[in-house]
Each structure stands twice: as structure tokens, then as C-alpha cells.
Design a protein around this motif. Sequence first.
Motif, PDB file in Angstrom:
ATOM      1  N   ARG A   1      -4.071   5.458  -9.965  1.00  0.00           N
ATOM      2  CA  ARG A   1      -2.970   4.658  -9.787  1.00  0.00           C
ATOM      3  C   ARG A   1      -2.466   5.165  -8.261  1.00  0.00           C
ATOM      4  NH1 ARG A   1      -3.254   0.087 -11.973  1.00  0.00           N
ATOM      5  NH2 ARG A   1      -2.981  -0.031 -14.495  1.00  0.00           N
ATOM      6  N   GLY A   2      -2.758   4.381  -7.090  1.00  0.00           N
ATOM      7  CA  GLY A   2      -2.480   4.915  -5.828  1.00  0.00           C
ATOM      8  C   GLY A   2      -0.930   5.050  -5.652  1.00  0.00           C
TER       9      GLY A   2
ATOM     10  N   ASP B   1      -2.431   6.292  -0.488  1.00  0.00           N
ATOM     11  CA  ASP B   1      -3.875   6.096  -0.935  1.00  0.00           C
ATOM     12  C   ASP B   1      -4.121   4.535  -0.918  1.00  0.00           C
ATOM     13  OD1 ASP B   1      -3.651   8.575  -1.590  1.00  0.00           O
ATOM     14  OD2 ASP B   1      -3.053   8.136  -3.878  1.00  0.00           O
ATOM     15  N   LEU B   2      -3.310   3.791  -0.879  1.00  0.00           N
ATOM     16  CA  LEU B   2      -3.329   2.266  -1.067  1.00  0.00           C
ATOM     17  C   LEU B   2      -3.833   1.677   0.631  1.00  0.00           C
ATOM     18  CD1 LEU B   2      -0.893   0.754  -3.470  1.00  0.00           C
ATOM     19  CD2 LEU B   2      -3.241   0.633  -3.646  1.00  0.00           C
TER      20      LEU B   2
ATOM     21  N   LEU C   1      -6.425  -1.208   1.806  1.00  0.00           N
ATOM     22  CA  LEU C   1      -5.642  -2.308   1.752  1.00  0.00           C
ATOM     23  C   LEU C   1      -5.922  -2.903   3.556  1.00  0.00           C
ATOM     24  CD1 LEU C   1      -3.939  -4.360   0.242  1.00  0.00           C
ATOM     25  CD2 LEU C   1      -2.118  -2.904   0.849  1.00  0.00           C
TER      26      LEU C   1
ATOM     27  N   VAL D   1      -6.342  -6.873   4.342  1.00  0.00           N
ATOM     28  CA  VAL D   1      -5.428  -7.780   4.845  1.00  0.00           C
ATOM     29  C   VAL D   1      -5.534  -8.181   6.435  1.00  0.00           C
ATOM     30  CG1 VAL D   1      -2.778  -7.394   5.821  1.00  0.00           C
ATOM     31  CG2 VAL D   1      -3.541  -6.507   3.460  1.00  0.00           C
TER      32      VAL D   1
ATOM     33  N   THR E   1      -1.928 -13.806  -6.064  1.00  0.00           N
ATOM     34  CA  THR E   1      -1.534 -12.320  -5.752  1.00  0.00           C
ATOM     35  C   THR E   1      -0.082 -12.077  -5.826  1.00  0.00           C
ATOM     36  OG1 THR E   1      -1.419 -12.771  -3.146  1.00  0.00           O
ATOM     37  CG2 THR E   1      -3.319 -11.999  -4.244  1.00  0.00           C
ATOM     38  N   ALA E   2       0.720 -13.054  -6.244  1.00  0.00           N
ATOM     39  CA  ALA E   2       1.908 -13.052  -6.447  1.00  0.00           C
ATOM     40  C   ALA E   2       2.606 -12.134  -7.079  1.00  0.00           C
ATOM     41  CB  ALA E   2       2.576 -14.338  -6.520  1.00  0.00           C
ATOM     42  N   THR E   3       1.785 -11.743  -8.221  1.00  0.00           N
ATOM     43  CA  THR E   3       2.351 -10.691  -9.246  1.00  0.00           C
ATOM     44  C   THR E   3       1.656  -9.542  -9.401  1.00  0.00           C
ATOM     45  OG1 THR E   3       1.274 -11.794 -11.080  1.00  0.00           O
ATOM     46  CG2 THR E   3       3.151 -12.646 -10.626  1.00  0.00           C
ATOM     47  N   THR E   4       1.162  -9.004  -8.199  1.00  0.00           N
ATOM     48  CA  THR E   4       0.400  -7.622  -8.247  1.00  0.00           C
ATOM     49  C   THR E   4       1.503  -6.750  -7.819  1.00  0.00           C
ATOM     50  OG1 THR E   4      -0.050  -8.212  -5.939  1.00  0.00           O
ATOM     51  CG2 THR E   4      -1.778  -8.703  -7.840  1.00  0.00           C
ATOM     52  N   PRO E   5       1.096  -5.477  -8.194  1.00  0.00           N
ATOM     53  CA  PRO E   5       2.110  -4.275  -8.242  1.00  0.00           C
ATOM     54  C   PRO E   5       2.398  -4.114  -6.502  1.00  0.00           C
ATOM     55  CG  PRO E   5       0.417  -3.465  -9.526  1.00  0.00           C
ATOM     56  CD  PRO E   5       0.016  -4.852  -9.035  1.00  0.00           C
ATOM     57  N   VAL E   6       1.388  -4.205  -5.546  1.00  0.00           N
ATOM     58  CA  VAL E   6       1.364  -4.068  -4.230  1.00  0.00           C
ATOM     59  C   VAL E   6       1.782  -5.536  -3.925  1.00  0.00           C
ATOM     60  CG1 VAL E   6       0.358  -3.550  -2.079  1.00  0.00           C
ATOM     61  CG2 VAL E   6      -0.208  -2.330  -4.011  1.00  0.00           C
TER      62      VAL E   6
ATOM     63  N   ARG F   1       5.070  -5.523   0.964  1.00  0.00           N
ATOM     64  CA  ARG F   1       4.211  -4.657   1.810  1.00  0.00           C
ATOM     65  C   ARG F   1       3.201  -5.064   2.510  1.00  0.00           C
ATOM     66  NH1 ARG F   1       3.228   0.530  -2.070  1.00  0.00           N
ATOM     67  NH2 ARG F   1       3.453  -0.656  -4.031  1.00  0.00           N
ATOM     68  N   ARG F   2       2.768  -6.369   1.929  1.00  0.00           N
ATOM     69  CA  ARG F   2       1.627  -6.882   2.740  1.00  0.00           C
ATOM     70  C   ARG F   2       2.116  -7.441   4.043  1.00  0.00           C
ATOM     71  NH1 ARG F   2      -0.226 -10.586  -1.363  1.00  0.00           N
ATOM     72  NH2 ARG F   2       1.104  -9.721  -2.858  1.00  0.00           N
TER      73      ARG F   2
ATOM     74  N   GLU G   1      11.499  -9.226  -2.598  1.00  0.00           N
ATOM     75  CA  GLU G   1      11.666 -10.397  -3.606  1.00  0.00           C
ATOM     76  C   GLU G   1      12.591 -10.152  -4.475  1.00  0.00           C
ATOM     77  OE1 GLU G   1       7.490 -10.977  -5.383  1.00  0.00           O
ATOM     78  OE2 GLU G   1       7.276  -8.792  -4.446  1.00  0.00           O
TER      79      GLU G   1
ATOM     80  N   LEU H   1       8.077  -3.509 -11.529  1.00  0.00           N
ATOM     81  CA  LEU H   1       6.811  -2.899 -11.138  1.00  0.00           C
ATOM     82  C   LEU H   1       5.989  -2.504 -12.203  1.00  0.00           C
ATOM     83  CD1 LEU H   1       4.982  -1.697  -8.825  1.00  0.00           C
ATOM     84  CD2 LEU H   1       6.452   0.299  -8.680  1.00  0.00           C
TER      85      LEU H   1
ATOM     86  N   ARG I   1       4.377  -5.349 -13.586  1.00  0.00           N
ATOM     87  CA  ARG I   1       2.819  -5.998 -12.964  1.00  0.00           C
ATOM     88  C   ARG I   1       1.798  -5.000 -12.959  1.00  0.00           C
ATOM     89  NH1 ARG I   1       6.006  -8.433  -7.354  1.00  0.00           N
ATOM     90  NH2 ARG I   1       6.763 -10.242  -8.237  1.00  0.00           N
TER      91      ARG I   1
ATOM     92  N   ILE J   1      -7.501  -3.922  -5.464  1.00  0.00           N
ATOM     93  CA  ILE J   1      -6.610  -3.114  -4.640  1.00  0.00           C
ATOM     94  C   ILE J   1      -5.183  -3.402  -4.838  1.00  0.00           C
ATOM     95  CG2 ILE J   1      -6.094  -2.206  -2.173  1.00  0.00           C
ATOM     96  CD1 ILE J   1      -9.219  -3.294  -1.561  1.00  0.00           C
ATOM     97  N   LEU J   2      -4.962  -4.478  -4.854  1.00  0.00           N
ATOM     98  CA  LEU J   2      -3.432  -5.028  -4.899  1.00  0.00           C
ATOM     99  C   LEU J   2      -2.875  -4.577  -6.247  1.00  0.00           C
ATOM    100  CD1 LEU J   2      -3.358  -8.599  -3.270  1.00  0.00           C
ATOM    101  CD2 LEU J   2      -2.796  -6.285  -2.284  1.00  0.00           C
TER     102      LEU J   2
ATOM    103  N   GLU K   1      -3.520  -1.759  -7.497  1.00  0.00           N
ATOM    104  CA  GLU K   1      -3.542  -0.215  -7.276  1.00  0.00           C
ATOM    105  C   GLU K   1      -4.777   0.277  -7.806  1.00  0.00           C
ATOM    106  OE1 GLU K   1       0.258   0.801  -8.967  1.00  0.00           O
ATOM    107  OE2 GLU K   1       1.149   0.357  -7.128  1.00  0.00           O
TER     108      GLU K   1
ATOM    109  N   THR L   1      -7.337   2.652  -6.671  1.00  0.00           N
ATOM    110  CA  THR L   1      -7.698   2.871  -5.615  1.00  0.00           C
ATOM    111  C   THR L   1      -9.000   3.790  -5.469  1.00  0.00           C
ATOM    112  OG1 THR L   1      -6.190   4.770  -5.848  1.00  0.00           O
ATOM    113  CG2 THR L   1      -5.478   2.958  -4.733  1.00  0.00           C
TER     114      THR L   1
END
Lengths: 237, 292
Positions: free
Chosen positions: A10-11, A15-16, A20, A24, A86-91, A95-96, A214, B80, B83, B110-111, B113, B115
Motif C-alpha cells: 500500500r503505497g 511510492d506512488l 503514476l 498521467v 477513476t472517480a472513486t480510487t484512493p488516489v 492529486r492527479r 472533493e 479514503l 475507497r 496504480i490509482l 495504490e 505499488t
Amino acid sequence: MRGVAQTATRGLPADLLRPLVPPVWRGLPRRALTTAGGLGLLLAGTTRLPDHAPDAELGRLVLRLTALTGALGLAFLLDDPARNTTATTPVGRPRRTVLRLAFVAPLAALWWAAVLLLTPAPTRPALGPATLEAAGTACAALALATIAVRFTQAAEVGRSTAVWLGTAAAVAVLVPNRWGLLGTSQDPYWAATQVRWAVVLGATVTLSVLWTPEPLRGRPHGHGPGRLGPSWSRPSE
Amino acid sequence: MTTASTGPATLTATDLSLRFGGTRALDGVSLRLTRGVTGLLGPNGAGKTTLLRVLATAVPPDGGAFTALGHDPGTAAGRLALRRTLGYLPQTPGFHPEFTAFEFVDYVAILKELTDRGARLREVRRVLEAVDLSEVRGTRIKRLSGGMRQRVALAAALVGEPGFLVLDEPTVGLDPEQRMRFRELIAQAGEGRTVLLSTHQTEDVAMLCHRVVVLARGRVHFEGTPADLTARAAGRVWSSTERDPNALAGWRTGTGSFRNIGDPPTGAELLEPTLEDGYLLTLDGESAEVTA
């Protein structure tokens, strides 16, 4: 395979960042950005065509049009055709967005420097005010795009944003110089015009920073998507 | 193929509401989900997509609250955390058309996480294999058919083994064979996980779901098992040689006789009800589509 989420690290943001960056970068609206950038350079280059260099006021007009052209390209910066998926991803999107800005900001600065260098010295107006106006126009485009992303479900807000920016520019032309943003250095209101540009820059940057994250709660009733005009989409149900 | 309900509530929603201008898309929705596949049925405009978007944290509600897998998305940390264990297939999935199927699912991974490069690439291959897209994984998405794109979106939802899966009409645009494959996938996904599946296909619900929720005009009109919903139509479905004008709905079947639902006349030849009959009777008065 149930444990992939557990076994894959879990980054942390650092790390991400490395994995990424390539997607992007590839997801940037490069066509709009390069088209606007190219047209802007061509426009600035027209000041070198006459036998005698045009005066600084004509140079100011050309630079304003060039800055608007670049800003119209930036209006597409937040376009994300994959927004729904991609609306509900942790990243999340903020951030993008920051990553996109990090890619584009230095390129935009280089582009503006090239525009200024293309403009011959006698034609080139004072750099400070011209750059302030260009930055204000660019930030206005980004602020309008931020509003569109925040208050609609549209994945690609660039066209609507460009229309709003063009409309704002047309309105700015009609406003008398004593109140407006498009004065000349000979105007008695010139100093006040620069203050207004600084206000525009500050306000649009503040607005973009405040409205990029958000929201955790919905807005009060009666202010739903669609209030900004018919071209801004709303959910299907 | 129906999945079994296990354990306590994994999602509890209380009085969720959301308005768009003058339209009340959700009007006090309360529901409770457990592990397994729950079907969400409702006519167009019922608020299904809005409810799924709220539960998937794509939009915040105006009012009410919910917790899923112990996380409260009303806080930044809770959202978070949710998600990180969520898979969401939207009604109209979007893509970067220049990406290949593999690149896009990898981007979503990747999104999410993931990694560790090696583990992530294995996981991307696994989900593309699961949705039967291995052979076209190097093809740009803009060159894929609508059904294939739908499967790319499902792979993106499945990547990372989410504990809570939200699927908005996943079988739209699929041929019968692909739909059967989807059902197998979703049934597998429902084992040990919470899956919420919005659909217009009552047969999907009958075959897959251990529970069903019927939504109309932003409100929950039924919450229970598919058998309970079907039982609502017991004694209210009958056959006739002509369309019964008193029936709520009636249509000619392949055999030439009419299948009617509503309040049957005395002596009518009663038929075995289906889940669709129960659904239509539950919506009685809530949608013009019922009697269309």
C-alpha cells in the motif's frame, strides 16, 4: 488471489509518484495544449513580419491575444475521459490534478518566455504587467475548469470552459478602461488596471485551491448540477 | 448460481437524500447490505445510479449517512479507507482511448495504490484473464467493441480484490454468452464480499442475488429476498385468451395466450409468478412503465 491488496504494498505518495507519472503524462489533453501553444507562437511571430517593428501598444494587443490563446488551451487541462471510472480510487482527482499542473506549469512558463523572445524589443511592452495579465488569464481558465469539474459530472469540461473564458474576454473588452482590465500604459487608470489583474490572479488561484479537493458533504438543496448552463451535464438518474 | 447471504451488515445506510436542482434523486433511502450479491431494481429515473454513486463515494449525499465495511465516508480518513477496498463500475465508464486495455487497468491499479510492480502486473493479468480479454490486452481501447470496453471497465473494478463492489448495469451491451460469463464472474465476486448490482434485468437478479432492493422515485419500496419479491405476485398472475382490461399489465406470450398480472377474476387460470411479476406489482402506481 484474495490477498493481492494486502501483498501489494500500500503505497505512500512518494511510492506512488513514480508509477503514476507515465499514465498521467499520457492522459494529458496534448492535442489542445499543443494546438494552443503552436497558435500562440505563430501569433507572437506575426510581430516580426512587418518591415518596421510595430509599437508597444500593438505588441501589447498581440501578447494579450497570445495569452488568451494559451489560456484556451489550458481550459482543457482538467479534461479526463476516464473520470467516471477513476472517480472513486484512493488516489483521487485532486492529486492527479496537482500532477498535471506540475507537468504543465514549467512548460507554460517556457512557452511564455518564447513568446516574449519572439516579440521584437521595440514592440515588446513592459514584461511585468504583460506577464501578470498572462498569468491572470491562465489562472482564470484553470479556475473556470475547476468550477466545471467541481459542480458537474462532465468528464471533459474543456469546451465549456473555453466558451466561458471567451465570453469573459469579450465582456472584458466592453468594460470601460476606468473599471476594466484592458487599459494601456498611457491611461491614467493603468496602475489600477494592474491592481485589478493582481486581484484576478489571487482570486482565481484561491478559488482553484479551495475547490479542487472533493467535498465530503453535498451542497445545500437547490444548487444542483445544471445551474451553470445547459452545456454542463448532470447525472443520468 | 445465487449467492448466499452471510454474516452481519457490511453496509448500513440511513436516510440518504440527494437533490439536483428541483429533482429529489434520493429521498430518505435506508438500507442494509450483507455479504453476497444484492440486486438493485427500479425503473428509469428511480435513482439507482445516484444511489450507487453515493455509496461508491463518487458524490456526497445532501443528507443522511452510511457506513460500509466499518468505514464512514463522511470523514476524509473514512472515505479514503473505503475507497481502498472499493471496486466501482459506473453506468457509463470512461477511458483514455489511446491506452491499451492492459495500460488502462494497470493505471487504475496504480490509482488503487498497488505499488509493488510485480504484484500489480500479475493482478492486472489476472483480472484481464477473468474477463476474457487476455488476447486483446495490447489493443488500444478506442479499437475495442462496446462489450469489450464494458469488460475493461469491469476488470478495472475488480482489480485489487475489492471487498465492496458496486456495479451499475454491468450487463448492458453484452451478448447472451458474455452475459452468462459476467454472471459467473459476479457470482464468484460475491463469495465473501459485498456486491451491489444495479440492473434492469430481473433474470440477473433471480440468478445471482441473495437479496433485492426495489427503488422508485428515490425511495426504497422493497428490501428482501428474491423469493419474497416473487411471492408478492402469488395468486396475482393469470392466463387468458384475451388481454384482461382490468389487469395492471398483460402481454401475449409465445403460445398465443395472454399473461396478466393484477387482481385476477374469479376462476382465472393462475400461473406461477416470476420475480418480474413481483417487481411490477411492487412498482404498481410508481411508474408509467408498469402499465406500458
